[in-house]
Design an enzyme around this catalytic site. Structure first.
Site, PDB file in Angstrom:
ATOM      1  CG  HIS A   9      26.973  51.858  37.335  1.00  0.00           C
ATOM      2  ND1 HIS A   9      26.495  50.570  37.184  1.00  0.00           N
ATOM      3  CD2 HIS A   9      26.789  52.169  38.631  1.00  0.00           C
ATOM      4  CE1 HIS A   9      26.023  50.140  38.335  1.00  0.00           C
ATOM      5  NE2 HIS A   9      26.190  51.096  39.241  1.00  0.00           N
ATOM      6  CD  GLU A  71      32.091  44.313  39.347  1.00  0.00           C
ATOM      7  OE1 GLU A  71      32.607  44.015  40.441  1.00  0.00           O
ATOM      8  OE2 GLU A  71      31.047  44.979  39.249  1.00  0.00           O
ATOM      9  CG  HIS A  98      51.134  30.973  44.342  1.00  0.00           C
ATOM     10  ND1 HIS A  98      51.114  30.905  45.707  1.00  0.00           N
ATOM     11  CD2 HIS A  98      52.438  31.120  43.996  1.00  0.00           C
ATOM     12  CE1 HIS A  98      52.350  31.000  46.175  1.00  0.00           C
ATOM     13  NE2 HIS A  98      53.159  31.147  45.155  1.00  0.00           N
TER      14      HIS A  98
END
Length: 175
Positions: A9, A71, A98
């Site tokens: 959300h 996340e 990298h």
């Protein structure tokens, strides 16, 4: 490029901005949700994006939350995914050059829409440098593959960086 994108959300508004932006750039974008600003738990949405990347259904993934931290963690729980938090241009570029990051995590409460456009454009257009970084990315995968076997993971760490694990644990407690 085929891209999966997902948010909770807190990242919904930024995801809603990036979807047409990425599509206008010619990318094939798949929205894993969420579909509104009602509070949801982010792990499943981010892991769904990561699974799409890990299975080869898409080439890259983008996950968005409030800070992008959780996340990133959720996406990295999927084997084969290298998710990186990229709330600025430097870390986003380095995650590709990298670390060969295949999922970008953004903080919708941190990154404004203009900066987010710059970050995703840079991240999607930056190539992995390879060379010495291949060995390091392979080490990350090997360490992760042994997560279910702590003794084997410890042995691998002792082989890769002798003494580092003992130093990290500190001196043994007196008995």
């Amino acid at each position: 490029m085929r891209i999966a994108i997902g948010s909770d959300h807190a990242g919904y508004a930024l995801k809603g901005h990036l979807l047409p932006f990425l599509t206008a750039l010619g990318h094939d974008v798949h929205d894993a949700g969420t579909d509104g600003e009602a509070s949801v738990d982010y792990p499943a949405y981010c892991a769904a994006v990561a699974r799409a990347v890990a299975t080869g259904a898409v080439e890259r993934g983008i996950v968005i939350g409030g800070s992008g931290q959780g996340e990133q963690l959720a996406a990295n729980a999927v084997r084969g995914v290298r998710a990186a938090l990229g709330n600025d241009l430097y870390t986003a570029r380095m995650s590709r050059q990298h670390n060969d990051a295949n999922v970008l995590s953004l903080g919708g409460r941190i990154v404004g829409t203009g900066l987010a456009e710059e970050i995703v454009t840079l991240w999607l257009g930056t190539a992995f440098e390879g060379d010495r970084h291949v060995r390091r990315v392979e080490q990350l995968a090997e360490i992760a593959s042994l997560a279910g076997d702590p003794a084997a993971q410890d042995a691998l760490l002792d082989r890769l960086a002798p003494g580092a694990l003992a130093r990290a644990r500190g001196p043994a407690e007196p008995t």
